[in-house]
Design a protein around this motif. Sequence first.
Motif, PDB file in Angstrom:
ATOM      1  N   PRO A 181      62.006  73.372 -89.945  1.00 56.20           N
ATOM      2  CA  PRO A 181      62.501  74.579 -90.608  1.00 56.20           C
ATOM      3  C   PRO A 181      63.568  74.294 -91.663  1.00 56.20           C
ATOM      4  O   PRO A 181      63.644  74.979 -92.666  1.00 56.20           O
ATOM      5  CB  PRO A 181      63.075  75.426 -89.477  1.00 56.20           C
ATOM      6  N   GLU A 182      64.375  73.273 -91.441  1.00 57.95           N
ATOM      7  CA  GLU A 182      65.402  72.935 -92.432  1.00 57.95           C
ATOM      8  C   GLU A 182      64.767  72.468 -93.731  1.00 57.95           C
ATOM      9  O   GLU A 182      65.227  72.819 -94.818  1.00 57.95           O
ATOM     10  CB  GLU A 182      66.350  71.861 -91.879  1.00 57.95           C
ATOM     11  N   ASP A 183      63.711  71.697 -93.628  1.00 57.53           N
ATOM     12  CA  ASP A 183      63.023  71.217 -94.828  1.00 57.53           C
ATOM     13  C   ASP A 183      62.372  72.382 -95.575  1.00 57.53           C
ATOM     14  O   ASP A 183      62.422  72.452 -96.811  1.00 57.53           O
ATOM     15  CB  ASP A 183      61.966  70.172 -94.456  1.00 57.53           C
ATOM     16  N   GLU A 184      61.772  73.299 -94.827  1.00 57.43           N
ATOM     17  CA  GLU A 184      61.147  74.460 -95.464  1.00 57.43           C
ATOM     18  C   GLU A 184      62.198  75.334 -96.140  1.00 57.43           C
ATOM     19  O   GLU A 184      61.988  75.840 -97.252  1.00 57.43           O
ATOM     20  CB  GLU A 184      60.382  75.277 -94.432  1.00 57.43           C
ATOM     21  N   TRP A 185      63.325  75.522 -95.496  1.00 58.91           N
ATOM     22  CA  TRP A 185      64.394  76.346 -96.079  1.00 58.91           C
ATOM     23  C   TRP A 185      64.929  75.702 -97.369  1.00 58.91           C
ATOM     24  O   TRP A 185      65.170  76.380 -98.361  1.00 58.91           O
ATOM     25  CB  TRP A 185      65.521  76.533 -95.068  1.00 58.91           C
ATOM     26  N   THR A 186      65.126  74.415 -97.378  1.00 63.48           N
ATOM     27  CA  THR A 186      65.592  73.723 -98.574  1.00 63.48           C
ATOM     28  C   THR A 186      64.602  73.885 -99.716  1.00 63.48           C
ATOM     29  O   THR A 186      64.989  74.093-100.868  1.00 63.48           O
ATOM     30  CB  THR A 186      65.798  72.225 -98.256  1.00 63.48           C
ATOM     31  N   GLU A 187      63.325  73.840 -99.409  1.00 65.58           N
ATOM     32  CA  GLU A 187      62.292  74.015-100.437  1.00 65.58           C
ATOM     33  C   GLU A 187      62.308  75.446-101.005  1.00 65.58           C
ATOM     34  O   GLU A 187      62.195  75.646-102.209  1.00 65.58           O
ATOM     35  CB  GLU A 187      60.921  73.715 -99.824  1.00 65.58           C
ATOM     36  N   ILE A 188      62.512  76.454-100.140  1.00 71.87           N
ATOM     37  CA  ILE A 188      62.566  77.845-100.599  1.00 71.87           C
ATOM     38  C   ILE A 188      63.775  78.064-101.496  1.00 71.87           C
ATOM     39  O   ILE A 188      63.689  78.662-102.568  1.00 71.87           O
ATOM     40  CB  ILE A 188      62.598  78.806 -99.395  1.00 71.87           C
ATOM     41  N   VAL A 189      64.934  77.558-101.088  1.00 74.08           N
ATOM     42  CA  VAL A 189      66.153  77.751-101.860  1.00 74.08           C
ATOM     43  C   VAL A 189      66.059  77.042-103.208  1.00 74.08           C
ATOM     44  O   VAL A 189      66.490  77.574-104.236  1.00 74.08           O
ATOM     45  CB  VAL A 189      67.380  77.269-101.055  1.00 74.08           C
ATOM     46  N   SER A 190      65.491  75.875-103.248  1.00 76.44           N
ATOM     47  CA  SER A 190      65.367  75.181-104.531  1.00 76.44           C
ATOM     48  C   SER A 190      64.431  75.948-105.466  1.00 76.44           C
ATOM     49  O   SER A 190      64.648  75.971-106.678  1.00 76.44           O
ATOM     50  CB  SER A 190      64.864  73.746-104.319  1.00 76.44           C
ATOM     51  N   GLY A 191      63.439  76.632-104.930  1.00 80.37           N
ATOM     52  CA  GLY A 191      62.569  77.461-105.761  1.00 80.37           C
ATOM     53  C   GLY A 191      63.301  78.660-106.331  1.00 80.37           C
ATOM     54  O   GLY A 191      63.051  79.087-107.461  1.00 80.37           O
ATOM     55  N   LEU A 192      64.236  79.238-105.572  1.00 76.26           N
ATOM     56  CA  LEU A 192      64.999  80.377-106.057  1.00 76.26           C
ATOM     57  C   LEU A 192      65.943  79.978-107.181  1.00 76.26           C
ATOM     58  O   LEU A 192      66.184  80.752-108.105  1.00 76.26           O
ATOM     59  CB  LEU A 192      65.790  81.011-104.920  1.00 76.26           C
TER      60      LEU A 192
END
Length: 142
Positions: free
Chosen positions: A15-26
């Motif tokens: 989940p931490e990796d997925e969250w980092t990917e979402i935030v970098s997209g924002l």
Amino acid sequence: MSARPGSPGGAGPGPEDEWTEIVSGLEDVRRAGDRHLTGPRDWSPEEAVFGGPPAWAEDAEDDDEPYSPDPGPVTQGLGAGAVLSWTVLIGVPLLLLVLGLMPGSLPWWAVVAGLVAVVTAIGHLLTSLPEDRDDHDDGARV
């Protein structure tokens, strides 16, 4: 013990990796939006919609003065008869109560005069009520 996916030593993204990917997209979206907001415009929204600035915009320089609203109409308040009636209605029973608690007897004419004053004050207040009433009126007056 087996390691869970996404935990240290585990297999696969967590989940931490997925969250980092979402935030970098924002962050990419924010930077793209800021690009369109910077720089001068050749026109203002007022000119585009109304054909020019609004009439009140010319007075915008005078905004340094504090706002003072119109005082409005002066209210009449209570009349002298109403003030006297309320004073008698509240004051005479209190006076009779204090005089009745004092040592000695209260003269009968003081009690009768007090009762007459209170009844007269109540009568005055009741007769000064407004007589016109609308069937659809809820009683509130402004």
